[in-house]
Design an enzyme around this catalytic site. Sequence first.
Site, PDB file in Angstrom:
ATOM      1  CD  GLU A 193      -1.972  -2.316   1.407  1.00  0.00           C
ATOM      2  OE1 GLU A 193      -0.875  -2.647   1.905  1.00  0.00           O
ATOM      3  OE2 GLU A 193      -2.895  -3.140   1.226  1.00  0.00           O
ATOM      4  CG  HIS A 225     -10.425  -6.578   8.009  1.00  0.00           C
ATOM      5  ND1 HIS A 225      -9.486  -7.090   8.851  1.00  0.00           N
ATOM      6  CD2 HIS A 225      -9.958  -6.794   6.754  1.00  0.00           C
ATOM      7  CE1 HIS A 225      -8.494  -7.611   8.144  1.00  0.00           C
ATOM      8  NE2 HIS A 225      -8.760  -7.440   6.872  1.00  0.00           N
TER       9      HIS A 225
END
Lengths: 309, 381
Positions: free
Chosen positions: A43, A112
Amino acid sequence: MQRDENVFLLGEEVAAYQGAYKVSKGLLEEFGEKRVIDSPITELGFAGLGVGAAMVGLRPVIEFMTFNFSILATDQIVNSAAKMLYMSGGQFKIPIVFRGPNGSAYQVSSQHSQALESWYAHFPGLKVVMPSTAADAKGLLKSAIRDDDPVIFMEQERMYGMKGEVPDDPDFTIPLGVADIKREGKDATIVARSLTVPLALKAAEELEKEGVSVEVVDPRTIRPLDIDTIIRSVQKTNRVVIVEESHAFCGVGAEISAQIMERAFDYLDAPVKRISSADAPMPYAKNLEQLALPDVAKIVAAVREVLYL
Amino acid sequence: MSELKVKPLKPRDQPAGQATAAAGVAETESTETVNPEELREEHAQRQQHQHQQIEELDQETLQKILYQMVLIRRFEEKAAEAYTLGKIGGFCHLYIGQEAVAVGALSAIRDDDYVMTSYRDHGHALARGTSADEVMAELYGKAGGCSAGKGGSMHLFDRDAHFLGGHGIVGGQIPLATGVAFAAKYKGTGQVSLVFFGEAAVNQGALHESFNMAQLWKLPCVYFCENNQYGMGTSLARAMSLQDVSQKAHAYGMASEFVDGMDVLAVREATARAVARARDESLPTLIEVRTYRVMGHSMPDPGNYRTRAEIEKHQERDPVKLFSDSLKHKGVMDDAAIKELEDRVRAEVEHSIKFAEESPLPAPEELYTNVYANPPRGYGQ
């Protein structure tokens, strides 16, 4: 992407797999592997790569599989994308979109399932967009890609299955920084965004049965924030509930509340009320998860509270 | 994996017992990275190399290289002076001792190639052709600076010179430059992206993520590790498990070279090889350039973590002196020509101080300009 050759999509599983949530379905087939690119799980690296490409004229759309993973990339978003134009004295604009799902998901526990808009909205130089309908998503995403500044475009995983009418016009855009009144009313205002908009609309329906008329304002973009529309609604209803999936502490709701206090204090007939996620990481257990998140019942109760009902 | 086209000049030997060395290594040990005998031998090799290479280059190129090296040296000395007078604020990271790296590398590329570096960026901006006036004015925080007074010493930018900035987070520029290379390949322009960073940035994840993407996607990027032996006050030996930086590329199947950063022409040659690999084969290269930072990390750093003797030892190998001596030796320039060059540099640096002094401060309304390219309605009011 049809309109501008310089737009490309890069992220994890966006090409061959067609998106972890099938958001990019059909794009590889239409635009080819030059413009729809599967990235390694890296990322920080691919966020920085996007910013660099934007410095020299491309218009990247960088997908985070979820914004939870964008935390690894915050250095490039905050220190590079948000500040490049400024610290170069106006020489290098960064026309980039970082997009992906944000907010709660179904029973995926703490790492998450979280809402990060207040992080990105904190920084001048970034724009933050949070659509709540399919049509808004289309119009705002086009505006975000055409915008010359870095835009954080936050979708919602639980909303990917929702359907809605979408204008066919390929040039249908919605300007950034313009709120939408999703429902008109006169007794109280709910300011909601993303997934909490449909919740607020359901709460408004229930309250209507009791004879309470609720206005639902969706700012649609958090930065720039269309505070004028919110203030006008407050001046009309004199009562406000802000609903959000993020934590309350230092959140967007706190900012909106402060601006209402600064600009419309004399119009308020009750303190501003916030409904946010619990001040705890997201639990896995279904019952605890339900307790942690805003829901229709909590919103109805909050509206009744500001109305002293 | 791409093969090395040139054997590394003299990679650093891994000190014996390295694997067992724990944290808290004594400073006296850690600063002794090279021994004097080795240095003298290296220096002689370097002189010989320069003498040979000079014959292959035209006078104009050679004189321009020397001019830029001297300009950076004198500019940095002047900046240090202005800093102590309080004319320059914040951080000010000087490039003294490392001139051969930026000048050698940038002498080997096209005008439309891209260059990016860290916060130690004055030398790269000057070597890229940004005027000393604009660089000094930026250090002064003036409107006439190359970043309009908003970036300062660490954030010099010059769009026209394809100089994409000094960047302040260690290693942060490495993914950015990888993206610049991505864009060059995407658009098929044949441009190459060059990025400079210190050896301390090698420990950042950003570098490893970038190397993987660059080799995976075959991006025309040249990565320069300016190994000046210190990450702020921490020597390489105390910070890196495997200190042979050029080897780090092997993990990604990327070509790499080790080059002597005291020899401007060696840097130029290595760059030319890497740039050709990038332009012709669209492949990245890591170049480890061994150099030495003569000054402290930044202006307020007294450098107590190393000895005066160590610094002097490295100054004997001064890259500017070496190159000017070589030019004299080969008859390219005589004393008079070098003096004339020194005078031109001095005048340019003096002019930069005058320009910076006289340049206006940024107007107060500039606080809110350039935050957004498309500013929201009413922004900053």
